[in-house]
Scaffold this motif. Structure first.
Motif, short mmCIF file in Angstrom:
data_model
loop_
_atom_site.label_atom_id
_atom_site.label_comp_id
_atom_site.label_asym_id
_atom_site.label_seq_id
_atom_site.Cartn_x
_atom_site.Cartn_y
_atom_site.Cartn_z
N TYR A 97 -52.16 39.87 -26.88
CA TYR A 97 -52.72 39.02 -27.93
C TYR A 97 -52.14 39.41 -29.29
N GLN A 98 -51.83 38.40 -30.08
CA GLN A 98 -51.49 38.59 -31.49
C GLN A 98 -52.78 38.34 -32.25
N PHE A 99 -53.19 39.29 -33.08
CA PHE A 99 -54.44 39.15 -33.82
C PHE A 99 -54.18 38.75 -35.26
N TYR A 100 -55.03 37.84 -35.75
CA TYR A 100 -55.00 37.35 -37.13
C TYR A 100 -56.38 37.58 -37.73
N ALA A 101 -56.44 37.97 -39.00
CA ALA A 101 -57.72 38.19 -39.66
C ALA A 101 -57.70 37.56 -41.04
N GLY A 102 -58.89 37.21 -41.52
CA GLY A 102 -59.02 36.62 -42.85
C GLY A 102 -59.25 37.66 -43.92
N GLY A 103 -59.74 38.83 -43.55
CA GLY A 103 -59.99 39.87 -44.54
C GLY A 103 -60.62 41.10 -43.92
N ILE A 104 -61.00 42.02 -44.79
CA ILE A 104 -61.60 43.29 -44.39
C ILE A 104 -63.01 43.33 -44.95
N GLU A 105 -63.96 43.75 -44.12
CA GLU A 105 -65.34 43.86 -44.56
C GLU A 105 -65.45 44.88 -45.70
N GLY A 106 -66.16 44.51 -46.75
CA GLY A 106 -66.33 45.40 -47.90
C GLY A 106 -65.27 45.23 -48.97
N ASP A 107 -64.31 44.33 -48.77
CA ASP A 107 -63.24 44.10 -49.74
C ASP A 107 -63.80 43.31 -50.92
N ASN A 108 -63.68 43.86 -52.12
CA ASN A 108 -64.17 43.19 -53.32
C ASN A 108 -63.04 42.66 -54.20
N SER A 109 -61.82 42.62 -53.67
CA SER A 109 -60.67 42.22 -54.48
C SER A 109 -60.51 40.71 -54.60
N GLY A 110 -61.28 39.95 -53.84
CA GLY A 110 -61.14 38.50 -53.88
C GLY A 110 -60.17 37.98 -52.84
#
Length: 147
Positions: free
Chosen positions: A123-136
């Motif tokens: 599987y190739q994994f794609y993510a929208g972000g990291i939990e706890g990221d406050n950078s926008g």
């Protein structure tokens, strides 16, 4: 039921990585390949002009390790973030250059991996972000855009 090539499906972080996920190093832009070595590097976008599909978000690459993976050569892999800005992990370093992260908007795309007679389904994994990221940079709606 047949899946088209490039079909991504949403999956929860806990289901895909039950023992967590470790980020190694920094998150870097995914650069388009160009045969001209002197050309200005251009960052890839999640868009296929042949099929007119994709989120059209910038692509970022991170090397991660899955401690739950039994085979050592499959434990580390590249994860792709789809966001307009690079995600910034907020967790402290466990070891120098290594942080435990939790992904948001995680999607998996089935892919044939390996070579010759040693091919397997991966599987190739794609993510929208990291939990706890406050950078926008966080993009929770990646799974909605790809569907």
């Amino acid at each position: 039921m047949a899946f088209k090539r490039g079909n991504r499906f949403p999956v929860s972080h806990a289901e895909a990585f039950p023992m967590g996920l470790i980020l190694q190093g920094q998150i870097e832009p995914l650069i388009k390949w160009n045969p001209d070595r002197n050309a200005v590097p251009e960052q890839r976008r999640d868009y296929d002009p042949k099929t007119n599909e994709g989120t059209q978000l910038l692509m970022w690459r991170a090397t991660v390790t899955d401690p739950d993976e039994a085979k050592s050569k499959r434990a580390s892999f590249d994860l792709i973030f789809l966001a307009e800005h690079a995600p910034v992990p907020s967790t402290p370093e466990v070891l120098p250059g290594m942080r435990q992260i939790v992904l948001e908007g995680l999607m998996a795309e089935p892919k044939v991996m390996g070579q010759g007679e040693f091919k397997y389904l991966g599987y190739q994994f794609y993510a929208g972000g990291i939990e706890g990221d406050n950078s926008g940079a966080r993009n929770r709606s990646v799974a909605d855009k790809a569907a």
